[in-house]
Design an enzyme around this catalytic site. Structure first.
Site, PDB file in Angstrom:
ATOM      1  N   SER A  64       0.813  -1.212   0.000  1.00 23.20           N
ATOM      2  CA  SER A  64       0.000   0.000   0.000  1.00 23.20           C
ATOM      3  C   SER A  64       0.855   1.274   0.000  1.00 23.20           C
ATOM      4  CB  SER A  64      -0.956  -0.036   1.197  1.00 23.20           C
ATOM      5  OG  SER A  64      -1.946   0.948   1.102  1.00 23.20           O
ATOM      6  N   ASP A  88      -0.847   1.459  -4.054  1.00 26.78           N
ATOM      7  CA  ASP A  88      -1.726   0.448  -4.639  1.00 26.78           C
ATOM      8  C   ASP A  88      -3.069   1.011  -5.074  1.00 26.78           C
ATOM      9  OD1 ASP A  88      -2.759   0.793  -2.043  1.00 26.78           O
ATOM     10  OD2 ASP A  88      -3.400  -1.297  -1.882  1.00 26.78           O
ATOM     11  N   ASP A  96      -5.681   2.479  -3.641  1.00 27.30           N
ATOM     12  CA  ASP A  96      -6.972   2.365  -2.967  1.00 27.30           C
ATOM     13  C   ASP A  96      -7.346   3.618  -2.185  1.00 27.30           C
ATOM     14  OD1 ASP A  96      -5.183   2.091  -0.868  1.00 27.30           O
ATOM     15  OD2 ASP A  96      -6.028   0.220  -0.100  1.00 27.30           O
TER      16      ASP A  96
END
Length: 446
Positions: A101, A242, A244
Site C-alpha cells: 500500500s 496500490d 486504494d
C-alpha cells in the site's frame, strides 16, 4: 506470538519472516485449502503493484496455488481495487494482491479477497493463518500447469471505472494533474482520463520498482500542490502505491482530505436521491468537523474502527452506500466493495460538474477542527489503558478539553508506532496535550 495479519492483510519488509518467497508459496497453498470449502478446484487471481519484489512474490504465490490444487491467474500491474474488481468480474473464487500500500519500496505484503472481491474478515484471516501452520513449505515440487496471464485485465478495469459515471457527462475543458506515486495507478490512470477527454498532466508515473511512494503520492502532496498552482489546473489527485486511496488538491493549492471528500460525495449522492438511508460511515479518526457538517445536512453518521475493511463491513451491516476514512479510502458501495482512488477522483470531478463549483468551494462545506497528529516509535505494545501513566495523561487531557475536543491514542496496525491524535478548537491547547501524551508514551513504551 501475535497474528501475522495486521489492519489490512500481511505486511512487512521484504525478506523478513512474513514477506518472502517461501511465505508467498505457503500462503498460496493455504489459501487454496481455505477456498476448497466452497470449490473443488479454486481459481485465484494474483495481482501486484510496482515494487521490485512483487514479481518474485507473485510467481511463488501462483506456484503455491497450483501445487495446492487450484488454478492461478496472473494480472499485470494493477491497483488493489482493480484486483478486487477482477475477482468478482471473472467469477474467480478468490484473489491475492501483493502490495504494501502506502509503505516505502522495501516493504511488501499480501491482501486476500473472497469471490465477491471483498477483503477476508478477521475471522477468515484466522482460519487462513491456522491452515498456513499445516502447510508443507517445500517449494521444489514440480507443478503440473502454468499460471494463466490475464492480458485484458487493465482494459476490463478501465471499462468498469468508466461505467461508474453517467455516459453523457462532458468533461471537456477540464485540466487536472495526477500523482501516481510511481505505483499501480501508473498503469491505468492516463488511459482512463484520456477516454473521458480530460486533459491531464502526470507526475511520478514511472515506477522502477524502487521509487514507489518515495516522497510522492497520497502521503506527500506538496509536489502536486506546486504543479497544480504552476500549471493552473482545476484540481490534482494524489494516489498511494496500490491505488486504494486518494487525496485531492484544489485550484488554490489546498489539500482536500478524505473527510472533505466524504462531505462532497454525501451532498452529491443526497442531491441525486441515491444516498441510501441518509447514512454515512467514517472511522474514529475522522475530524469532528465532519460530524458537524453531516448533522447540518440532516444526515446520519456511524463511526467505526480504522481500516477500509471495517468501514465496508459497517456499511454493509447498516445498509449504507457511502463511507470512508480521512486518509482517503472512500467506498462508493453502489459501485465497488473497497476503496478506489481512481473511482473517487471521477466522482469528485462529477461533483464539480454537477454543482458547477470549483473544488475549493465544495471543500468548504466542511470546516475541520484543528488537529495534532504525532507518531511515536515504540518497542512494546501493551494495552494502552494498562499503563497507569499513559492512562492518567489521556484522562487529564480529556477532562481539560471536555466537549470542545477529543483524544485518541492507538497503535498502528502496520508500523511499530503509537499514534496520538488530539483535536479541538484551541490550537495551542491541543498541541500542548499531544506533545505531553507523546512524551509519556515515549518514556513508558521504550
Amino acid at each position: 506470538m501475535g497474528s501475522i495479519f495486521g489492519t489490512d492483510g500481511i505486511r512487512g519488509i521484504y525478506g523478513d519472516d512474513k514477506v518472502n518467497e517461501d511465505m508467498a508459496f505457503r500462503l498460496g497453498k493455504a489459501f487454496v485449502q481455505f477456498l476448497k470449502r466452497s470449490s473443488d478446484h479454486p481459481e485465484v487471481i494474483v495481482g501486484r503493484d510496482t515494487r521490485i519484489s512483487g514479481e518474485r512474490l507473485q510467481k511463488e504465490m501462483a506456484r503455491g496455488i497450483i501445487v495446492g490444487g487450484g488454478r492461478a491467474f496472473i494480472s499485470p500491474i494493477i491497483t488493489t481495487p482493480g484486483l478486487s474488481y477482477l475477482v468478482h468480474a471473472n467469477r474467480a473464487d478468490g484473489g491475492v494482491m501483493i502490495t504494501a500500500s502506502h509503505n516505502p519500496p522495501q516493504y511488501n505484503g499480501f491482501k486476500f479477497f473472497n469471490s465477491g472481491g471483498e477483503k477476508l474478515s478477521r475471522s477468515e484471516e484466522t482460519v487462513l493463518e491456522n491452515l498456513l501452520s499445516d502447510t508443507d513449505p517445500d517449494r521444489g515440487l514440480k507443478i503440473r500447469e502454468e499460471a494463466v496471464y490475464l492480458k485484458e485485465a487493465t482494459e476490463s478495469y478501465v471499462r468498469f471505472l468508466l461505467s461508474t459515471i453517467p455516459k453523457d457527462m462532458d468533461f471537456r475543458g477540464i485540466f487536472i494533474i495526477l500523482d501516481c506515486a510511481n505505483g499501480a495507478t501508473s498503469s491505468v490512470a492516463s488511459e482512463l482520463f484520456s477516454r473521458l477527454n480530460i486533459v491531464h498532466g502526470l507526475i511520478n508515473c514511472a515506477g522502477d520498482g524502487e521509487n514507489i511512494n518515495r516522497g510522492c503520492g497520497a502521503l506527500y502532496p506538496d509536489s502536486l500542490k506546486e504543479y497544480v498552482l504552476h500549471l493552473k489546473a482545476v484540481a490534482g489527485f494524489s494516489f498511494d502505491g496500490d491505488g486504494d486511496r486518494v487525496v485531492a488538491v484544489d485550484e488554490r493549492g489546498d489539500v482536500i482530505d478524505g473527510d472533505q471528500i466524504l462531505i462532497i460525495a454525501s451532498r452529491l449522492l443526497k442531491e441525486r436521491g441515491i444516498l441510501k438511508n441518509n447514512l454515512v460511515v467514517s472511522t474514529i479518526m475522522s475530524n469532528m468537523g465532519l460530524m458537524d457538517a453531516l448533522r447540518d445536512m440532516g444526515l446520519r453518521h456511524i463511526e467505526c474502527d480504522v481500516g477500509d475493511r471495517n468501514v465496508y463491513e459497517t456499511m454493509k451491516a447498516h445498509g449504507a452506500v457511502l463511507g470512508g476514512e480521512e486518509s482517503g479510502h472512500i467506498i462508493f458501495r453502489e459501485h465497488h466493495v473497497t476503496g478506489d482512488g481512481l473511482l473517487t477522483s471521477l466522482q469528485i470531478l462529477f461533483a464539480m460538474k454537477y454543482f458547477n463549483l470549483p473544488l475549493s468551494k465544495m471543500s468548504k462545506w466542511m470546516v475541520p477542527f484543528p488537529r495534532v497528529m504525532l507518531n511515536v516509535g515504540v518497542k512494546k505494545r501493551p494495552e494502552i489503558n494498562s499503563v497507569a501513566a499513559i492512562r492518567k495523561v489521556i484522562e487529564d487531557a480529556k477532562k481539560d478539553l471536555l466537549n470542545k475536543g477529543r483524544v485518541l491514542v492507538r497503535y498502528s496496525g502496520t508500523e511499530p508506532v503509537c499514534r496520538v491524535m488530539v483535536e479541538g478548537k484551541d490550537r495551542k491547547r491541543i498541541d500542548a496535550w499531544a506533545n505531553k501524551i507523546a512524551d509519556v508514551i515515549r518514556l513508558n513504551l521504550n
